[in-house]
Write a protein that holds these residues in place. Sequence first.
Motif, PDB file in Angstrom:
ATOM      1  N   ASP A 111      36.605  48.055  35.303  1.00 53.38           N
ATOM      2  CA  ASP A 111      37.090  48.000  36.676  1.00 53.38           C
ATOM      3  C   ASP A 111      37.099  46.578  37.230  1.00 53.38           C
ATOM      4  OD1 ASP A 111      37.532  50.714  36.755  1.00 53.38           O
ATOM      5  OD2 ASP A 111      35.533  51.169  37.529  1.00 53.38           O
ATOM      6  N   GLY A 112      36.218  45.750  36.762  1.00 53.96           N
ATOM      7  CA  GLY A 112      36.145  44.367  37.246  1.00 53.96           C
ATOM      8  C   GLY A 112      35.764  43.421  36.121  1.00 53.96           C
ATOM      9  N   ARG A 113      35.304  42.239  36.494  1.00 57.35           N
ATOM     10  CA  ARG A 113      34.885  41.262  35.494  1.00 57.35           C
ATOM     11  C   ARG A 113      33.547  41.676  34.886  1.00 57.35           C
ATOM     12  NH1 ARG A 113      37.357  36.362  35.359  1.00 57.35           N
ATOM     13  NH2 ARG A 113      35.455  35.378  34.574  1.00 57.35           N
ATOM     14  N   ASN A 159      39.413  48.737  49.282  1.00 54.70           N
ATOM     15  CA  ASN A 159      40.442  48.418  48.287  1.00 54.70           C
ATOM     16  C   ASN A 159      41.734  47.981  48.983  1.00 54.70           C
ATOM     17  OD1 ASN A 159      41.972  48.145  45.995  1.00 54.70           O
ATOM     18  ND2 ASN A 159      42.127  50.327  45.557  1.00 54.70           N
TER      19      ASN A 159
END
Length: 279
Positions: free
Chosen positions: A121-123, A261
Amino acid sequence: MPTVVGIRFKKACKIYYFDPADTGVAKGDFAIVETARGVEYGEVVIGPREVDEKDIVSPLKPVMRKATAEDEDKLVENKVREKEAFNICLRKIKNHGLPMRLIDVEFTFDVNKIIFYFTADGRIDFRELVKDLASVFRTRIELRQIGVRDEAKMLGGIGSCGRPLCCATFLGDFEPVSIRMAKDQNLSLNPTKISGICGRLMCCLKYENHMYCKGSCNNHRRERVEIPKIGATVVTTMGEGKVVGISRGQRTASVQLAPDNIIQVEWDEIVDASQADNV
């Protein structure tokens, strides 16, 4: 004009040009070539032909040799090792408690590098995981985060049309697809009805779009796109949301899909929700 051959390393992937040199490779042959990643095994899908200098990236690397039976055996061996590496990496990811999903593992032909493809979902800070994997395999390790479209291309599947996914069978690259294409074709603007299994707009929206536009879509798109209004409910490729900001210079809008979001979307990829089919 230079003579080249086109080589593909995976099904439905990009074709790369190489200098055939004096190897005598022809369409349908398998060849060993050197790439930026290392030595690779690929299929010649375009036989020797002359092309303009502007169509290639110089200097062309030469084909090393035709693939032999021993090379084919090594390829099969690498495939077995890839499955083993996949299971090992899954255990390592679990041990490190990383929120990532392993999709695929790929060995270069000379095993000079192992590439692990994953989604998240992210880094992700995977530095310790890389060190752990390097200590196991004793070679260069690369962890590459991919998007949902690439995930669908790698894993394959069946589309809503009942046929194998286009991206996994014949599409070499992903073409830009806009929700405006669905509007131009008078299709439902409900993202759930025009999205593929990857959750993004279906690539096939691009196939016949030019027939509906008659060449006018791209030429006049910028002039006829309306500026979204702050507070308006709109439909984007990611779903329905509310416009909370406008950038006239970049011709983008900030759309809030959820309280935490907010995404940036170009004006021509936004459609007013009142025009969407919410059935």
